[in-house]
Scaffold this motif. Structure first.
Motif, PDB file in Angstrom:
ATOM      1  N   ALA A   1      95.048  58.914  59.922  1.00 39.72           N
ATOM      2  CA  ALA A   1      95.986  58.135  59.106  1.00 39.72           C
ATOM      3  C   ALA A   1      96.262  56.744  59.655  1.00 39.72           C
ATOM      4  O   ALA A   1      96.399  55.789  58.904  1.00 39.72           O
ATOM      5  CB  ALA A   1      97.292  58.902  58.951  1.00 39.72           C
ATOM      6  N   GLY A   2      96.360  56.612  60.968  1.00 38.05           N
ATOM      7  CA  GLY A   2      96.760  55.323  61.549  1.00 38.05           C
ATOM      8  C   GLY A   2      95.698  54.751  62.463  1.00 38.05           C
ATOM      9  O   GLY A   2      94.713  54.187  61.995  1.00 38.05           O
TER      10      GLY A   2
ATOM     11  N   LYS B   1      86.558  65.173  67.657  1.00 35.90           N
ATOM     12  CA  LYS B   1      87.225  65.815  66.517  1.00 35.90           C
ATOM     13  C   LYS B   1      88.100  64.821  65.756  1.00 35.90           C
ATOM     14  O   LYS B   1      89.000  65.230  65.018  1.00 35.90           O
ATOM     15  CB  LYS B   1      88.056  66.997  66.994  1.00 35.90           C
ATOM     16  N   GLY B   2      87.881  63.537  65.951  1.00 39.34           N
ATOM     17  CA  GLY B   2      88.674  62.532  65.253  1.00 39.34           C
ATOM     18  C   GLY B   2      89.874  62.089  66.086  1.00 39.34           C
ATOM     19  O   GLY B   2      90.255  62.749  67.049  1.00 39.34           O
ATOM     20  N   MET B   3      90.455  60.958  65.700  1.00 39.85           N
ATOM     21  CA  MET B   3      91.598  60.399  66.431  1.00 39.85           C
ATOM     22  C   MET B   3      92.764  61.387  66.483  1.00 39.85           C
ATOM     23  O   MET B   3      93.510  61.455  67.456  1.00 39.85           O
ATOM     24  CB  MET B   3      92.074  59.106  65.754  1.00 39.85           C
ATOM     25  N   HIS B   4      92.910  62.144  65.411  1.00 44.87           N
ATOM     26  CA  HIS B   4      94.038  63.069  65.339  1.00 44.87           C
ATOM     27  C   HIS B   4      94.000  64.108  66.461  1.00 44.87           C
ATOM     28  O   HIS B   4      95.021  64.691  66.818  1.00 44.87           O
ATOM     29  CB  HIS B   4      94.022  63.757  63.964  1.00 44.87           C
ATOM     30  N   ASP B   5      92.817  64.315  67.026  1.00 50.30           N
ATOM     31  CA  ASP B   5      92.707  65.286  68.129  1.00 50.30           C
ATOM     32  C   ASP B   5      93.433  64.798  69.387  1.00 50.30           C
ATOM     33  O   ASP B   5      93.777  65.595  70.250  1.00 50.30           O
ATOM     34  CB  ASP B   5      91.234  65.585  68.434  1.00 50.30           C
TER      35      ASP B   5
ATOM     36  N   ILE C   1      97.244  55.504  49.462  1.00 46.17           N
ATOM     37  CA  ILE C   1      97.604  54.188  50.001  1.00 46.17           C
ATOM     38  C   ILE C   1      98.693  54.325  51.064  1.00 46.17           C
ATOM     39  O   ILE C   1      99.625  55.124  50.914  1.00 46.17           O
ATOM     40  CB  ILE C   1      98.109  53.272  48.859  1.00 46.17           C
ATOM     41  N   LEU C   2      98.567  53.560  52.149  1.00 42.36           N
ATOM     42  CA  LEU C   2      99.649  53.429  53.133  1.00 42.36           C
ATOM     43  C   LEU C   2      99.965  51.945  53.225  1.00 42.36           C
ATOM     44  O   LEU C   2      99.055  51.115  53.271  1.00 42.36           O
ATOM     45  CB  LEU C   2      99.200  53.969  54.498  1.00 42.36           C
TER      46      LEU C   2
ATOM     47  N   LYS D   1     102.553  57.916  64.024  1.00 44.80           N
ATOM     48  CA  LYS D   1     101.507  57.095  63.406  1.00 44.80           C
ATOM     49  C   LYS D   1     100.123  57.707  63.600  1.00 44.80           C
ATOM     50  O   LYS D   1      99.204  57.439  62.843  1.00 44.80           O
ATOM     51  CB  LYS D   1     101.527  55.686  64.010  1.00 44.80           C
ATOM     52  N   LEU D   2      99.976  58.500  64.642  1.00 38.70           N
ATOM     53  CA  LEU D   2      98.671  59.094  64.972  1.00 38.70           C
ATOM     54  C   LEU D   2      98.576  60.481  64.330  1.00 38.70           C
ATOM     55  O   LEU D   2      98.635  61.511  64.987  1.00 38.70           O
ATOM     56  CB  LEU D   2      98.544  59.165  66.499  1.00 38.70           C
ATOM     57  N   SER D   3      98.454  60.487  62.985  1.00 32.41           N
ATOM     58  CA  SER D   3      98.376  61.759  62.264  1.00 32.41           C
ATOM     59  C   SER D   3      97.131  61.743  61.377  1.00 32.41           C
ATOM     60  O   SER D   3      96.277  60.873  61.532  1.00 32.41           O
ATOM     61  CB  SER D   3      99.653  61.969  61.452  1.00 32.41           C
TER      62      SER D   3
END
Ligand code: FAD
Length: 488
Positions: A52-53, A223-227, A416-417, A39-41
């Motif tokens: 994304a999440g 660097k964002g959540m994805h980091d 959309i998700l 989910k963390l992408s």
């Protein structure tokens, strides 16, 4: 050395791989997707980047601890900042407030703009801290499935204070007692959504959550959540963990009551221990289908899901920050739609997360990357195509009313998700964001343990098991799990 196999590279799967590698295990991770993080992408669309999440980051020390365990200085690998404003709130009558991280400033803001005595806010946050102090050591850092947890002095102290811990009223009842202005009740009720629950059902114990955001703090990875995913993924690779992508596990192999490996693409991979990071409910339905099923846990109601529009918006709105909420005029009816009718209310509370306010290269100049989300029921086979179409219209007209704009003409890219794709992308049962819901007083405390009580050498981590969903608790699940490894 002993071999450990992990199913899934969600944030808890990666954390488990790091913890096991540090203990000397030879670790391999099998991931169904072509990328790590579950989910963390992140996604990118024509010059825009979106997490994304998850968008809200609390308890960064849970991430840092993993670097320290591996003998590294987290500062060299993962950088984040503390937010000065936790959230920007908007109502249709034109009222706006900033939830300052500084409690006194927030309390003052609330008094000036909403007429709520500052004292009430300070008291609410004190009682949130009280719940945290008494429950966190018991609930978040240990297993509820060990006899010792219930009999240690900390636990006994907590039982004596049950009344104050909010187990006997709902979150909404507690907040109605605490605040005079319905807007404040609404603001504090919103914390139930942080684990996909309903403030009108969930125990007031969940008033533990504001403490995380105010007293401890909300953060943003530079660097964002994805980091969070990428820096931990790199750490795992560095420690020798082997990752296999596009590798969907078909079965956990069990012999004589012991997990002995996994099967992927018809091939078996032997192991000394197996860690499951796949959503617990779907794991029992698929890769553990031949094993004894924990019926009660499988039947519990799930948390809510989400509908997200990733919008590239070609305008900068000065009044918006990283986290923004445009509140519904009728919160109770909104939640009745989500949790009782399985539907979406026509005036939803709209959450807009804009990382380009803190990380400018996430959107082209003069533009913003809007992660626009509403809470929706989990997937029970509703007619999503028409629900989504309707919701899109309602969200846009709400934004237009509150921000006095014409949003449709500003949207240049869209993706959309929704509940169905959340499930297909991450295997979350019914597309629920946080596993089982905490609406029921007992469900809040009873999640699947971090080990299997029937199958030796099989362990569980992730947002669908103990202690719960969300990044910090998912990371903690890996830590608690390690307490059992080698014990069984
Ligand atoms: P998951 O992310 O669920 O990943 C599981 C992984 O297992 C996936 O990569 C999947 O592909 C893989 N897998 C499944 N089955 C198999 C198989 N058979 N074989 C191989 N691999 C398999 N949390 C917060 O803290 N803050 C937030 O603001 C927040 N907002 C959210 C918003 C959205 C839209 C969503 C979806 C979630 C949000 N969450 C938030 C919750 C948070 O994302 C999750 O609790 C957390 O990421 C769960 O991590 P996990 O380790 O359980 O794994």
């Amino acid at each position: 050395s002993q071999k450990a196999l992990i199913i899934g590279s969600g944030i808890a799967g990666i954390a488990s791989s790091i913890r096991l590698a540090v203990q000397g295990y030879q670790v391999e991770v099998f991931e169904a997707n072509s990328y790590p993080g579950g989910k963390l992408s992140e996604i990118t669309l024509k010059g825009y980047r979106f997490d994304a999440g998850p968008s809200l980051f609390t308890l960064p020390e849970q991430v840092e601890e993993l670097f320290r365990l591996a003998g590294k200085d987290p500062k060299d690998h993962f950088d984040y900042e503390k937010l000065e404003v936790a959230c920007h709130y908007f109502w249709e009558d034109g009222k706006q407030i900033k939830a300052w991280a500084d409690i006194h400033r927030f309390a003052e803001e609330v008094e000036t703009k909403l007429g709520e005595p500052a004292q009430n806010v300070r008291e609410a946050l004190r009682s949130s801290a009280f719940i945290y102090e008494h429950l966190a050591p018991l609930f978040m850092h240990r297993s509820l499935h060990q006899f010792g947890t219930w009999t240690n002095p900390q636990a006994l102290k907590s039982y004596l204070k049950m009344g104050k811990l909010g187990i006997f009223s709902t979150m909404n009842q507690a907040n109605e007692r605490q605040f005079q202005n319905p807007k404040l009740v609404q603001l504090f009720n919103r914390y139930a959504t942080y684990n996909g629950s309903d403030p009108y059902q969930t125990p007031a114990t969940l008033n533990i959550i504001p403490h995380l955001e105010f007293n401890i703090g909300a953060y943003f990875p530079k660097k964002g959540m994805h980091d969070i995913t990428m820096s931990l993924y790199r750490l795992a690779v560095d420690l020798g963990v082997g990752f296999h992508f596009n590798a969907k596990v078909e079965e956990i192999l069990v012999e004589n009551g012991k997990a002995v490996g996994v099967q992927v693409n018809g091939q078996s991979h032997p192991a000394d221990l197996v860690v499951n990071n796949m959503d617990m409910v779907n794991a029992y339905k698929s890769i553990l289908r031949k094993q004894k099923q924990p019926k009660k846990l499988l039947e519990q109601p799930k948390s809510s899901s989400a509908l997200i529009f990733y919008w590239g918006v070609k305008k900068e709105f000065q009044e918006l920050g990283l986290h923004n909420i445009l509140f519904s005029e009728d919160y109770q009816t909104e939640f009745e739609h989500i949790f009782k009718k399985g539907s979406i209310y026509e005036d939803p509370t709209v959450y807009i997360n804009i990382t380009s306010t803190h990380k400018s290269d996430d959107a082209p100049e003069g533009c913003m990357n809007w992660f626009t989300m509403i809470n929706v029921p989990n997937n029970q086979g509703q007619d999503w195509d028409s629900l989504i179409q309707e919701a899109r219209k309602n969200i846009i007209s709400k934004v237009n009313r509150v921000l006095k704009t014409d949003l449709e003409s500003l949207i240049e890219v869209e993706e959309i998700l929704e509940p169905r794709t959340i499930e297909s992308k991450t295997s979350s049962a019914n597309g629920a964001l946080y596993g089982n819901s905490s609406n029921n007083r007992f469900a809040a405390f009873l999640r699947h343990a971090n080990y299997s009580s029937d199958i030796k050498n099989l362990y569980f981590c992730g947002g669908s098991v103990h202690p719960g969903g969300g990044i910090p608790l998912s990371l903690l699940s890996a830590k608690i799990m390690m307490g059992f490894v080698g014990d069984s």
